[in-house]
Design a protein around this motif. Sequence first.
Motif, PDB file in Angstrom:
ATOM      1  N   ALA A  78      52.043  61.337  20.802  1.00 50.38           N
ATOM      2  CA  ALA A  78      52.221  59.987  20.622  1.00 50.38           C
ATOM      3  C   ALA A  78      52.299  59.354  22.141  1.00 50.38           C
ATOM      4  N   THR A  79      52.295  58.113  22.251  1.00 51.30           N
ATOM      5  CA  THR A  79      52.077  57.532  23.630  1.00 51.30           C
ATOM      6  C   THR A  79      53.404  56.545  23.896  1.00 51.30           C
ATOM      7  N   ALA A  82      57.217  56.269  22.253  1.00 48.67           N
ATOM      8  CA  ALA A  82      57.274  57.157  21.086  1.00 48.67           C
ATOM      9  C   ALA A  82      56.890  58.629  21.216  1.00 48.67           C
ATOM     10  N   LYS A  83      56.533  59.052  22.339  1.00 52.41           N
ATOM     11  CA  LYS A  83      56.014  60.352  22.557  1.00 52.41           C
ATOM     12  C   LYS A  83      57.565  61.203  22.559  1.00 52.41           C
ATOM     13  N   ASN A  84      57.324  62.183  21.684  1.00 53.86           N
ATOM     14  CA  ASN A  84      58.295  63.166  21.606  1.00 53.86           C
ATOM     15  C   ASN A  84      59.755  62.945  20.835  1.00 53.86           C
ATOM     16  N   THR A  85      59.424  61.704  19.978  1.00 52.80           N
ATOM     17  CA  THR A  85      60.604  61.268  19.666  1.00 52.80           C
ATOM     18  C   THR A  85      60.216  60.773  18.017  1.00 52.80           C
TER      19      THR A  85
END
Length: 527
Positions: A78-79, A82-85
Amino acid sequence: MSAGLSLHDPLEARHHRSSEDEVDVRRRALAEIDNAKFGWFHIKACLVAGIGFFTDSYDIFAINLCSTIMGYVYYADATGSAKNTTPTSIDMWVKGSTQLGCIFGQLAFGYLADRLGRKKMYGTELIIIIVCTIGGAFAGNTARGLSVYWVLFIWRFFLGIGIGGDYPVSAVLTSELATSKNRGAMIAAVFAMQGFGIVAAAIVSIIVLACFRTAVEGDQLMLDYAWRIIMGLGVVPGIIALYSRLTIPETPRYTLDVEQNVHRAARDVRATIGAAGHKTIDDAHEPLHSDHAQVKAQKPTWAEFYHYFKQWKHFRVLMGTSVTWFALDVAFYGVNLNSSIILTAIGFSGSGTPYHALIRISAGNIILNLLGTLPGYWVTVFTIDRLGRRTIQFIGFTMLLILFCILGFAYHQILDRSVAAFIVLITLAQFFQNFGPNTTTFIIPSEAFPTRFRSTCHGISAASGKVGAVVAQLGFFHLKDRGGKNAFIPQLIQIFALFMLIGLVFTWFVPETKGKTLEELSDELDD
């Protein structure tokens, strides 16, 4: 053996004994339990029930860590933010599914333990927990339609049914086997095992992450193994306790008051307190009905339940135990919405590499629970039979009302001027939740109702609490970011203070159960 009777007494003579003799045998049997010396059986009962609650809290807390880890696996590409979440809505439902399942489990097992018996239901809930924990650990994406999160949602909903079932059955069984002098401490000790389960989940996560450190630093998708192992290890204590739960004897109170088999109840007394049971319950007091006689157990009915609780003096108690548990759980689970802020304040936020971020989150949770949660549980264990349940509940609700008012109305001022003061106030809130209504709302419903309805009423009270948990986790979850990230938290804490006031008011409807027999509390002395 009495001098006037022998093993060769004709069956007809036993069947003509007076009802007064049966009442006397019942009174003697109950007195044996209430006045027994605290011994190995009582310790074993606490351990068997307590390991279940250890498992329950491990499973409930582990999903918080596992959901965070899953974000690094399934949203690694994700970017932006939102990344790693794990997305908020998915995270909310995966965690809330267990609470939803608990409501059904508490109501169903509460009723069935009154209808079928404590022994017949004890262990069933643990089997459900074991199966669903393993199922959740192996959850994956389906070929079409369901993502790993929705498969996990399904498994954890049914896991919640098992966890919910553990509440009324373990509480009531421990209550009915305990001595009057130590009953509060025994039930509190069972419930306090939740604290160890929470800490254990964090410790296990640190150990598993440490084992995968090299792999994770090379490829963070290797965390897919870590969350499954952390979740799956929750079955270990359950498996250890399963045999003991399946083989524990029926409580003599249920055998006496519902099955109406005095002979078997006398045997159950001997099974629970050992040879001491021979002092007043011996073969001279065998009842009119032997194990082989056609005895029709008087199972509780809903009509009987209605007629009992339509009386205000009885309904007010059920209302008190249910509303206080509901009010407490709204704040108890709602305060957890602050966990990320608290971890950031003490320097254990999830920043840096995936490995270091997850290690800090786990370590921070250990610190928070060692500061307030565990001490609160065990101070209650050692003081409840001296101070009383109602007194501790009043103290807890009063202190929480004061603390939440301070935190709610001076939230930003405290955080801006003194992080240490903020941590102290949060720690005190955690302490008085557990040295207070979080423990007492569990204990009182297992003591305050008649044997015939005791488990059902505990299930209703506990389910009311879980409704409060669902309100906090699913309702307040979105409110906290109203006006910006975490912007509405001060207002939420003010709402929690209002619920503490409601809990304080409704505690007046709850009886003090300290030092009284279960029969004194439910007017069953001569029933």
